[in-house]
Enzyme design. Sequence first.
Site, PDB file in Angstrom:
ATOM      1  N   GLU A  12     -11.269   5.959  -2.154  1.00 48.17           N
ATOM      2  CA  GLU A  12     -11.275   6.415  -0.759  1.00 48.17           C
ATOM      3  C   GLU A  12     -12.408   5.759   0.038  1.00 48.17           C
ATOM      4  O   GLU A  12     -12.226   5.366   1.191  1.00 48.17           O
ATOM      5  CB  GLU A  12     -11.430   7.943  -0.718  1.00 48.17           C
ATOM      6  CG  GLU A  12     -10.311   8.720  -1.406  1.00 48.17           C
ATOM      7  CD  GLU A  12      -9.004   8.711  -0.629  1.00 48.17           C
ATOM      8  OE1 GLU A  12      -8.532   7.621  -0.226  1.00 48.17           O
ATOM      9  OE2 GLU A  12      -8.438   9.803  -0.434  1.00 48.17           O
ATOM     10  N   ASP A  33       0.830  -1.207   0.000  1.00 50.18           N
ATOM     11  CA  ASP A  33       0.000   0.000   0.000  1.00 50.18           C
ATOM     12  C   ASP A  33       0.865   1.258   0.000  1.00 50.18           C
ATOM     13  O   ASP A  33       0.464   2.286  -0.554  1.00 50.18           O
ATOM     14  CB  ASP A  33      -0.945   0.008   1.202  1.00 50.18           C
ATOM     15  CG  ASP A  33      -2.213   0.796   0.912  1.00 50.18           C
ATOM     16  OD1 ASP A  33      -2.764   0.636  -0.197  1.00 50.18           O
ATOM     17  OD2 ASP A  33      -2.658   1.566   1.772  1.00 50.18           O
ATOM     18  N   GLU A  77       0.324  10.789   5.347  1.00 52.85           N
ATOM     19  CA  GLU A  77       0.073   9.358   5.173  1.00 52.85           C
ATOM     20  C   GLU A  77       1.356   8.602   4.823  1.00 52.85           C
ATOM     21  O   GLU A  77       1.617   7.520   5.353  1.00 52.85           O
ATOM     22  CB  GLU A  77      -0.974   9.154   4.078  1.00 52.85           C
ATOM     23  CG  GLU A  77      -1.561   7.766   4.033  1.00 52.85           C
ATOM     24  CD  GLU A  77      -2.822   7.700   3.211  1.00 52.85           C
ATOM     25  OE1 GLU A  77      -2.836   6.953   2.216  1.00 52.85           O
ATOM     26  OE2 GLU A  77      -3.796   8.399   3.561  1.00 52.85           O
ATOM     27  N   GLU A 127      -9.584  -3.351  -5.916  1.00 53.18           N
ATOM     28  CA  GLU A 127      -9.535  -3.405  -4.452  1.00 53.18           C
ATOM     29  C   GLU A 127      -9.627  -4.844  -3.960  1.00 53.18           C
ATOM     30  O   GLU A 127      -8.899  -5.243  -3.047  1.00 53.18           O
ATOM     31  CB  GLU A 127     -10.667  -2.560  -3.849  1.00 53.18           C
ATOM     32  CG  GLU A 127     -10.503  -1.063  -4.020  1.00 53.18           C
ATOM     33  CD  GLU A 127      -9.375  -0.486  -3.191  1.00 53.18           C
ATOM     34  OE1 GLU A 127      -8.873  -1.173  -2.265  1.00 53.18           O
ATOM     35  OE2 GLU A 127      -8.974   0.666  -3.453  1.00 53.18           O
TER      36      GLU A 127
END
Length: 230
Positions: A149, A55, A96, A219
């Site tokens: 998101e 990620d 992040e 995803e």
Amino acid sequence: MEKKGKTGMENEGVIDTWLRKHRLLYVGATKHPFILSISDGTIDISSFKTWLGQDYIFVRAFVPFVASLIVKAWKESDDRSDMEVILGGMAALNDELEWFKKEAFKWGVQLSHPLLPHKPNQEYCRFLESLMSVEANYTVAITAFWAIEAVYQESFALCLGDESRTPPELKETCQRWGSEAFAKYCCSLKHIANRRLKQASDDELKKAEVALLTVLEHEVEFWNMSRSGS
């Protein structure tokens, strides 16, 4: 008789209509076994480490995508506030990336060479690149952005519920994307996307729906990759 728009569900919003239509895929992306294993406390930490490293790579590719979206909003949006909303998300990405570095150090995950993206990650990043092209208009790109998101928000929010048994050492991870603040941000993106979709041509609607489905498919594959480690 109430007049319906081309979506057939004008009052509901285009996105909610699509989510009902493709509910199985959406549930597969937001309630994936990887997420459920965090929520019920059975997560294999090696899977979490795989997700963490992969990620981080994805977020680094996500930054230029969001930057391109700001440019599209500047050129194509009929509402100046769109750019400000997206810019708020862009600003959060620096924090992040720093969070990923901190977590990687804590878990002993190497983020530099030889860390390479697995195939599902490579394909997802290529999809982001396609959305950065001139051919991908603002409506399509903002719909995909919301979906990316929103999947994380709904997924990690599941791990913060009263019934969850999320390991304490993973609570911070879940809070990052499952928080109410991030949920409000996702709602702002959804509002923008729905506004654009309401005004979109039939061709734009088709492309935006395909983009949404593509995000959900990527995803699912990303979660699958995290569980399998490859």
